[in-house]
Write a protein that holds these residues in place. Structure first.
Motif, PDB file in Angstrom:
ATOM      1  N   UNK A 251      31.352  46.156  44.574  1.00 45.66           N
ATOM      2  CA  UNK A 251      32.087  45.372  43.585  1.00 45.66           C
ATOM      3  C   UNK A 251      32.950  46.246  42.689  1.00 45.66           C
ATOM      4  N   UNK A 252      32.626  47.530  42.579  1.00 41.03           N
ATOM      5  CA  UNK A 252      33.472  48.445  41.830  1.00 41.03           C
ATOM      6  C   UNK A 252      34.444  49.185  42.745  1.00 41.03           C
ATOM      7  N   UNK A 253      33.971  49.576  43.939  1.00 46.60           N
ATOM      8  CA  UNK A 253      34.820  50.327  44.862  1.00 46.60           C
ATOM      9  C   UNK A 253      36.045  49.524  45.268  1.00 46.60           C
ATOM     10  N   UNK A 254      35.854  48.277  45.666  1.00 49.24           N
ATOM     11  CA  UNK A 254      36.981  47.458  46.107  1.00 49.24           C
ATOM     12  C   UNK A 254      37.778  46.893  44.933  1.00 49.24           C
ATOM     13  N   UNK A 255      37.327  47.211  43.707  1.00 50.44           N
ATOM     14  CA  UNK A 255      38.168  46.920  42.559  1.00 50.44           C
ATOM     15  C   UNK A 255      39.445  47.734  42.591  1.00 50.44           C
ATOM     16  N   UNK A 256      39.411  48.877  43.297  1.00 52.01           N
ATOM     17  CA  UNK A 256      40.618  49.682  43.467  1.00 52.01           C
ATOM     18  C   UNK A 256      41.664  48.949  44.299  1.00 52.01           C
ATOM     19  N   UNK A 257      41.231  47.960  45.062  1.00 54.01           N
ATOM     20  CA  UNK A 257      42.159  47.129  45.848  1.00 54.01           C
ATOM     21  C   UNK A 257      42.492  45.844  45.100  1.00 54.01           C
ATOM     22  N   UNK A 258      41.452  45.177  44.565  1.00 51.78           N
ATOM     23  CA  UNK A 258      41.679  43.882  43.925  1.00 51.78           C
ATOM     24  C   UNK A 258      42.478  44.023  42.629  1.00 51.78           C
ATOM     25  N   UNK A 259      42.315  45.145  41.892  1.00 48.06           N
ATOM     26  CA  UNK A 259      43.105  45.341  40.679  1.00 48.06           C
ATOM     27  C   UNK A 259      44.594  45.390  40.955  1.00 48.06           C
ATOM     28  N   UNK A 260      45.043  46.278  41.854  1.00 47.31           N
ATOM     29  CA  UNK A 260      46.466  46.274  42.203  1.00 47.31           C
ATOM     30  C   UNK A 260      46.932  44.961  42.835  1.00 47.31           C
ATOM     31  N   UNK A 261      46.081  44.311  43.619  1.00 50.24           N
ATOM     32  CA  UNK A 261      46.461  43.017  44.200  1.00 50.24           C
ATOM     33  C   UNK A 261      46.764  42.005  43.108  1.00 50.24           C
ATOM     34  N   UNK A 262      45.938  41.994  42.067  1.00 43.89           N
ATOM     35  CA  UNK A 262      46.200  41.077  40.961  1.00 43.89           C
ATOM     36  C   UNK A 262      47.492  41.462  40.242  1.00 43.89           C
ATOM     37  N   UNK A 263      47.671  42.757  39.961  1.00 46.26           N
ATOM     38  CA  UNK A 263      48.875  43.193  39.250  1.00 46.26           C
ATOM     39  C   UNK A 263      50.145  42.823  40.003  1.00 46.26           C
ATOM     40  N   UNK A 264      50.078  42.784  41.338  1.00 49.23           N
ATOM     41  CA  UNK A 264      51.278  42.552  42.141  1.00 49.23           C
ATOM     42  C   UNK A 264      51.437  41.094  42.589  1.00 49.23           C
ATOM     43  N   UNK A 265      50.327  40.384  42.814  1.00 46.13           N
ATOM     44  CA  UNK A 265      50.440  39.061  43.429  1.00 46.13           C
ATOM     45  C   UNK A 265      49.799  37.931  42.632  1.00 46.13           C
ATOM     46  N   UNK A 266      49.024  38.246  41.615  1.00 49.40           N
ATOM     47  CA  UNK A 266      48.514  37.194  40.766  1.00 49.40           C
ATOM     48  C   UNK A 266      47.090  36.757  41.058  1.00 49.40           C
ATOM     49  N   UNK A 267      46.743  35.578  40.543  1.00 51.71           N
ATOM     50  CA  UNK A 267      45.349  35.135  40.510  1.00 51.71           C
ATOM     51  C   UNK A 267      44.853  34.516  41.814  1.00 51.71           C
ATOM     52  N   UNK A 268      45.659  34.487  42.855  1.00 58.07           N
ATOM     53  CA  UNK A 268      45.155  33.928  44.111  1.00 58.07           C
ATOM     54  C   UNK A 268      43.992  34.751  44.651  1.00 58.07           C
ATOM     55  N   UNK A 269      43.959  36.048  44.332  1.00 53.11           N
ATOM     56  CA  UNK A 269      42.871  36.900  44.816  1.00 53.11           C
ATOM     57  C   UNK A 269      41.534  36.437  44.243  1.00 53.11           C
ATOM     58  N   UNK A 270      41.546  35.866  43.033  1.00 47.33           N
ATOM     59  CA  UNK A 270      40.319  35.360  42.422  1.00 47.33           C
ATOM     60  C   UNK A 270      39.814  34.142  43.180  1.00 47.33           C
ATOM     61  N   UNK A 271      40.712  33.298  43.620  1.00 44.96           N
ATOM     62  CA  UNK A 271      40.300  32.077  44.329  1.00 44.96           C
ATOM     63  C   UNK A 271      39.637  32.398  45.662  1.00 44.96           C
ATOM     64  N   UNK A 272      40.211  33.345  46.389  1.00 43.93           N
ATOM     65  CA  UNK A 272      39.607  33.750  47.662  1.00 43.93           C
ATOM     66  C   UNK A 272      38.238  34.385  47.423  1.00 43.93           C
ATOM     67  N   UNK A 273      38.147  35.251  46.414  1.00 45.38           N
ATOM     68  CA  UNK A 273      36.880  35.896  46.107  1.00 45.38           C
ATOM     69  C   UNK A 273      35.803  34.917  45.693  1.00 45.38           C
ATOM     70  N   UNK A 274      36.177  33.880  44.956  1.00 46.82           N
ATOM     71  CA  UNK A 274      35.193  32.887  44.512  1.00 46.82           C
ATOM     72  C   UNK A 274      34.559  32.162  45.700  1.00 46.82           C
TER      73      UNK A 274
END
Length: 445
Positions: A109-132
């Motif tokens: 959950x911390x390691x892949x934050x290195x991917x999800x953080x930039x994904x959010x910065x570039x593409x928005x909150x859709x990454x949260x919906x998939x993760x949920x």
């Protein structure tokens, strides 16, 4: 086109607008006539300052709190799973082998934050919906597990990956709505994990040890609690700023001494702070405490950490994020060193309160500390994600190392010494990092 949940980016032809025109933006329009024609408009010029409050900002914070209630609340309850697995499905495995499951969850959950953080910065909150969606699926799949590799895949890998997709973006989106009150807001958000850490250990301890539900349905009940939380966060979390269009990773951060110092400090602290969360129930049972009562110790730890996360966050905005982060790390190290001094029920309850108060500072203060490394809120998700990714290695190896020490020496003293010293080392590095700030070692930063 992907719906990222952000407002449309402003037109680039701002220089051609008349001085009387207003730029349509979210929350509050700002007059651009104050922006010099020779100076590119800043984010504050275009989108206004962070509101630092208001219904919309706190609605976003509430959605983020639901995420931490569900994710870190369950991770903080892994001690219940460890104690149960050791006497049921995984009784043929050693404590360090079982602890790898929880370590992988926390690491992912911390390691892949290195991917999800930039994904959010570039593409928005859709990454949260998939993760949920993936997170609820992971819990339900865990309820079906019987073998070690199944637990590792469902509870370890999939749960950790799904958590990463929603936790770091949650930090980033809340940071867009708060500036002067950012540490306090993040403290309130992360306090959701403390509430989850009260609910889930009590519920799991009761269902697993004192009902006929069995493991499968006990875990499914947890899934049914989490599902509406995930639905709410999907609708409530909306970014205030448009996505950035620069590089995916900001490798230049690793050339900044302050960022590198905080990464190193976080590694040491996270290496040691999870020992009580993983092993306190097992230690209590070894001292003769009833299993159900021992499971309540984690609820006490997380209940106390609610205050340990909210109050330091408020103090951090006044006395400095690094000051509070360093103080919390040093305090946690001292309390971890005292683990084996609690030998009866009263002592264990008091110990649970103190470790909760001390360690509660770390998670919220860690992310708030990284916000001192950049003035651009569009980069915060990437900074937090990259910083926590390095710390994930410590989370991965910390509990198994303690499990090996426990298995080799047959007691908890060596594990508490190792973990306490690591937290103390992290606290020292945090305070030393203050030397890279204009305020210096004794400043409120």
């Amino acid at each position: 086109m992907v719906d990222s949940g952000q407002p449309p980016a402003p037109s680039q032809s701002t220089s051609s607008r008349s001085s009387s025109e207003k730029l349509p933006i979210p929350d509050q329009p700002r007059d651009l006539e104050k922006t010099s024609e020779s100076t590119p408009p800043t984010l504050t010029d275009l989108y206004g300052p962070a509101p630092d409050g208001g219904a919309r900002a706190w609605f976003v914070a509430l959605g983020a709190a639901c995420i931490f209630f569900s994710c870190l609340g369950i991770v903080n309850s892994f001690g219940i799973f460890l104690q149960y697995y050791g006497t049921h499905q995984l009784s043929s495995h050693t404590p360090d082998q079982i602890s790898w499951i929880g370590s992988v969850t926390a690491c992912m959950q911390f390691l892949f934050g290195a991917i999800s953080g930039p994904l959010f910065d570039r593409y928005g909150t859709w990454v949260i919906r998939i993760g949920a969606i993936l997170y609820v699926l992971a819990i339900m799949m865990t309820s079906l597990c019987q073998e070690y590799y199944q637990f590792m895949l469902a509870q370890g890998v999939l749960t950790g990956l799904a958590s990463a997709m929603i936790q770091v973006p949650a930090f980033a989106v809340v940071s867009q709505y708060f500036d002067k009150k950012r540490a306090a807001a993040l403290g309130l958000v992360v306090s959701g994990s403390s509430i989850g850490g009260i609910v889930f250990p009590i519920a799991l301890g009761k269902m697993l040890n004192d009902t006929s539900l069995g493991f499968g349905w006990s875990v499914r009940v947890i899934g049914f609690i989490v599902a509406p939380m995930m639905v709410f966060c999907c609708f409530s979390l909306r970014a205030r700023l448009p996505p950035r269009e620069t590089k995916f990773f900001l490798w230049s951060a690793f050339t900044e001494l302050r960022f590198v110092g905080l990464v190193a400090a976080g590694f040491f602290v996270l290496l040691g702070m999870f020992t009580p969360l993983f092993f306190l129930p097992s230690y209590a049972v070894s001292k003769g405490m009833d299993k159900i009562l021992a499971s309540y110790l984690l609820a006490i730890v997380n209940g106390a950490s609610t205050f340990g996360r909210i109050l330091p966050g408020i103090l951090a905005d006044k006395y400095g994020k690094l000051n509070i982060y360093g103080f919390g790390s040093l305090s946690t190290g001292i309390v971890v060193l005292c683990l084996t001094k609690a030998t009866d029920t009263a002592g264990l309850v008091v110990y649970a309160v103190f470790i909760g108060l001390a360690s509660g500072t770390i998670v919220s203060a860690n992310s708030a500390a990284f916000s001192t490394c950049t003035t651009n809120p569009q980069n915060l998700g990437t900074y937090i994600g990259m910083g926590l990714a390095v710390g994930s290695i410590a989370i991965l190896v910390g509990p198994p190392v303690n499990g090996v020490l426990l298995d080799k020496y047959g007691g908890f003293l060596e594990a508490s010494l190792f973990s306490g010293i690591m937290c103390l080392a992290g606290g020292v590095v945090i305070l030393a990092t203050k030397l890279t700030t204009p305020e210096g070692l004794f400043g409120n930063v």
